[in-house]
Each structure stands twice: as C-alpha cells, then as structure tokens.
Design an enzyme around this catalytic site. Sequence first.
Site, PDB file in Angstrom:
ATOM      1  CE  LYS A   1      -1.866  -0.752   4.075  1.00  0.00           C
ATOM      2  NZ  LYS A   1      -1.364  -2.010   4.606  1.00  0.00           N
TER       3      LYS A   1
ATOM      4  NE  ARG B   1      -2.772  -1.178  10.871  1.00  0.00           N
ATOM      5  CZ  ARG B   1      -1.739  -0.693  10.189  1.00  0.00           C
ATOM      6  NH1 ARG B   1      -1.747   0.549   9.764  1.00  0.00           N
ATOM      7  NH2 ARG B   1      -0.716  -1.463   9.918  1.00  0.00           N
TER       8      ARG B   1
ATOM      9  NE  ARG C   1       8.157  -3.399   5.360  1.00  0.00           N
ATOM     10  CZ  ARG C   1       6.888  -3.059   5.596  1.00  0.00           C
ATOM     11  NH1 ARG C   1       6.178  -2.454   4.666  1.00  0.00           N
ATOM     12  NH2 ARG C   1       6.338  -3.357   6.745  1.00  0.00           N
TER      13      ARG C   1
ATOM     14  NE  ARG D   1       7.811  -1.112   9.512  1.00  0.00           N
ATOM     15  CZ  ARG D   1       6.585  -0.923   9.036  1.00  0.00           C
ATOM     16  NH1 ARG D   1       6.417  -0.302   7.875  1.00  0.00           N
ATOM     17  NH2 ARG D   1       5.534  -1.347   9.688  1.00  0.00           N
TER      18      ARG D   1
ATOM     19  NE  ARG E   1       3.338  -5.105  11.281  1.00  0.00           N
ATOM     20  CZ  ARG E   1       4.169  -4.906  10.264  1.00  0.00           C
ATOM     21  NH1 ARG E   1       5.279  -5.615  10.173  1.00  0.00           N
ATOM     22  NH2 ARG E   1       3.893  -4.011   9.358  1.00  0.00           N
TER      23      ARG E   1
HETATM   24  P1  AMP Z   1       2.257   0.314   9.228  1.00  0.00           P
HETATM   25  O1  AMP Z   1       3.483   1.050   8.851  1.00  0.00           O
HETATM   26  O2  AMP Z   1       1.005   0.871   8.593  1.00  0.00           O
HETATM   27  O3  AMP Z   1       2.368  -1.181   9.042  1.00  0.00           O
HETATM   28  O4  AMP Z   1       2.049   0.547  10.806  1.00  0.00           O
HETATM   29  C1  AMP Z   1       3.019   0.122  11.744  1.00  0.00           C
HETATM   30  C2  AMP Z   1       2.386   0.015  13.125  1.00  0.00           C
HETATM   31  O5  AMP Z   1       1.884   1.292  13.537  1.00  0.00           O
HETATM   32  C3  AMP Z   1       1.188  -0.920  13.223  1.00  0.00           C
HETATM   33  O6  AMP Z   1       1.548  -2.270  13.393  1.00  0.00           O
HETATM   34  C4  AMP Z   1       0.472  -0.350  14.441  1.00  0.00           C
HETATM   35  O7  AMP Z   1       1.124  -0.718  15.648  1.00  0.00           O
HETATM   36  C5  AMP Z   1       0.665   1.143  14.260  1.00  0.00           C
HETATM   37  N1  AMP Z   1      -0.428   1.742  13.444  1.00  0.00           N
HETATM   38  C6  AMP Z   1      -0.328   2.286  12.200  1.00  0.00           C
HETATM   39  N2  AMP Z   1      -1.515   2.728  11.769  1.00  0.00           N
HETATM   40  C7  AMP Z   1      -2.402   2.458  12.762  1.00  0.00           C
HETATM   41  C8  AMP Z   1      -3.803   2.647  12.913  1.00  0.00           C
HETATM   42  N3  AMP Z   1      -4.551   3.217  11.956  1.00  0.00           N
HETATM   43  N4  AMP Z   1      -4.379   2.253  14.090  1.00  0.00           N
HETATM   44  C9  AMP Z   1      -3.654   1.708  15.070  1.00  0.00           C
HETATM   45  N5  AMP Z   1      -2.330   1.471  14.991  1.00  0.00           N
HETATM   46  C10 AMP Z   1      -1.697   1.844  13.842  1.00  0.00           C
END
Ligand code: AMP
Length: 218
Positions: free
Chosen positions: A13, A88, A127, A160, A171
């Site tokens: 995404k 989310r 990644r 990461r 996740r």
């Molecule tokens: P991402 O980079 O989108 O995979 O986000 C990394 C981490 O940030 C996720 O595993 C969550 O812990 C937190 N996170 C990101 N976006 C959200 C969201 N909309 N709601 C809650 N936690 C989030």
Amino acid sequence: MRLVFLGAPGVGKGTQADRVTAQFGWPKISTGDLLREAVRKQTPLGIEAKKSMDAGKLVPDSVVIGMVREKLGEPLCQNGFILDGFPRTVPQAEELNRMLADRGVTLDRVINFRVTREDIVKRLSGRRSCPKCHSVFHVDFVAPKISGQCDRCGTALVQRSDDKPETIEARLRVYDEQTSPLMAYYEGKNKLSNLDGAGEMAQVYDRLAKVLVGLGAT
Ligand code: AMP
C-alpha cells in the site's frame, strides 16, 4: 481524490501510494510513518506507541484519530489525499466519516490490495528501509545497488523492528481480527474496489492507475 488504501501489512500500500502521489499529487497520510516519526523523536506519544508497535498490536484509536484529524486540516490535503494504514478498525472508519462530513466531503474510493499470505510474509521479512529518507527496499525484489545501503542517500538500511518473524505473525492476526471487517464495511457503502496486488511493483501500479483513471483521476 480522497482515497483509502486498505490491505494487510506488506501488501504494498505504502509503495503504491508514493507512486500515486508522484503522478497525481494527492499527499499520502501514513499513520505508520507518523507514528515511526514520533518514536524516532521520542515524543511522549512515540514512547507510548512504540510498545504496541513492537508487539505488533494497534495503538489506541484515539491516538491515530487525533493524528489524522490534524493532517486532514492541512492545506495540502484540501484537494485530496491517500490514507495509508488508516482506518484499521471500524471505530476509526466511523470517526473518519465524521471528520470528512464535518468538512462537507466524502471518500471517493477504498482500494483493497489483495496478496496471498505467503507473499505477504516474503515481502515483510525481506523489507529494508532507510531510517533517513524512508526509501523502502527488498533484499530480493527491490535490492539496493550496494547491499545494505540506501540508493538515494547512502544511509545504512535497517529492518523495521516490527518486521521480525514473531511480530509479523502478530500483525497479521491483528489484521484478520480488527482490520479485515473493514472490507465488508466499505463494500456495504459501495466504496470498495479490490485490486490484485500480486506481481511486480510496476505491474500493480498499472492496475491501480487504471482503476484511478476509471474513477476520473487526471
Ligand atoms: P504500518 O506502517 O502501517 O504497518 O504501521 C506500523 C504500526 O503502527 C502498526 O503495526 C500499528 O502498531 C501502528 N499503526 C499504524 N496505523 C495504525 C492505525 N490506523 N491504528 C492503530 N495502529 C496503527
């Protein structure tokens, strides 16, 4: 155009959103990036959020909703945006509806990226990203020219902390339980477009651009 990019972690995404921004100009709002920035700066919010992020769990709705509300108010977002990684949960989606209604606008489309579980795990575990300029690579699929080094700024690439195998599993579980219901939620509102996210980045982008052009993007 006001878009949401939906899909499990690792479906691509964020990478696709960057390309859409480059072609069409709508800024990307990535809650994951905003949270990682807060962690890096060690703000109180970042210190608190890091615990959930490292465990592969979601940070509280109120935290991300506040961040998105602030971003949506910025002048740059007035002609459209791409939400990457938000909403989310169903409560986040409902709050987003309210935020947009307050501004007299609605979402144009929710693009749901679909990739097999096997591919997701491969993509996430390989990644690597640049802590300085945020460029993203993959050890097999988008390898940097010099191993372990960012092509753009030369900084040493990192994995990461939440892309480690145990956290990936957590996740994906969180995605299944809390985020996947959003597909039916947006389907019920006639907002959902499914997109095949398999294959090379450029192929996926071609498919995506066709959908966006079909929606009237220029
Ligand atoms: P991402 O980079 O989108 O995979 O986000 C990394 C981490 O940030 C996720 O595993 C969550 O812990 C937190 N996170 C990101 N976006 C959200 C969201 N909309 N709601 C809650 N936690 C989030």
